[in-house]
Design an enzyme around this catalytic site. Structure first.
Site, PDB file in Angstrom:
ATOM      1  CB  CYS A  56      -0.946   0.010   1.197  1.00 44.61           C
ATOM      2  SG  CYS A  56      -0.084   0.109   2.767  1.00 44.61           S
ATOM      3  CG  ASP A  58       0.252   2.931   4.586  1.00 43.55           C
ATOM      4  OD1 ASP A  58       0.031   3.858   3.789  1.00 43.55           O
ATOM      5  OD2 ASP A  58      -0.647   2.266   5.124  1.00 43.55           O
ATOM      6  CB  CYS A  83      -4.229   5.631   4.528  1.00 43.71           C
ATOM      7  SG  CYS A  83      -4.086   4.210   5.640  1.00 43.71           S
ATOM      8  CB  CYS A 126      -2.850   0.845   9.306  1.00 42.39           C
ATOM      9  SG  CYS A 126      -3.254   1.307   7.607  1.00 42.39           S
TER      10      CYS A 126
END
Length: 163
Positions: A56, A58, A83, A126
């Site tokens: 993603c 991150d 995000c 996350c």
């Protein structure tokens, strides 16, 4: 002409995407992140964890500042590129590690962070990053401390060899 308008309207109605809503805790930590910033990575009392999720994009840097005599984490900072859920997970992680012993923070699980923030399954990575960053920061601090102890023990031998 009317047929084209009706057809276009039906297509837009069918493909309309429903918005995703973040839990209020995620929004709070995203809008008011706690402990943003960084410490000097060369400071022997600072441990740095740098982790990323290639899927993603991150990237999370979490740093802890440790009291050498007590082993207590006295401060924590983070910088995250990602995000809202990644930023919120980092922010929560820094709040949770402050004032705790390193052994205690090693027990923090991503599931606890995800539950606290009410993260949907698609955002669990996350909270996994936050857990990994905590563990990496503790490991970095322990590595520095071990190296520092080895260097301080070797110092008298080095001086004696020079004499």
């Amino acid at each position: 002409m009317l047929r084209q308008l009706v057809s276009k309207r039906l297509i837009t109605q069918r493909t309309q995407i429903l918005p995703r809503f973040y839990h209020e805790k995620v929004i709070d930590h995203f809008n008011n992140p706690r402990n943003v910033g960084s410490f000097d990575k060369n400071d022997p009392t600072v441990g740095t964890g740098l982790v990323g999720a290639p899927a993603c994009g991150d990237v999370m840097k979490l740093q802890i500042k440790v009291d050498d005599t007590t082993g207590e984490i006295i401060d924590a900072r983070f910088k995250t590129f990602g995000c809202g859920s990644a930023i919120a997970s980092s922010s929560v992680a820094t709040e949770w590690v402050k004032g705790k012993q390193m052994e205690e923070v090693m027990t923090i699980k991503n599931t606890e962070i995800a539950k606290h923030l009410s993260l949907p399954p698609v955002k669990l990575h996350c909270s996994m990053l936050a857990e990994d960053a905590i563990k990496a920061a503790v490991k970095d601090y322990q590595t520095k401390r071990t190296k520092s102890n080895v260097d301080s023990e070797a110092e008298p031998a080095m001086q004696a060899a020079k004499a």
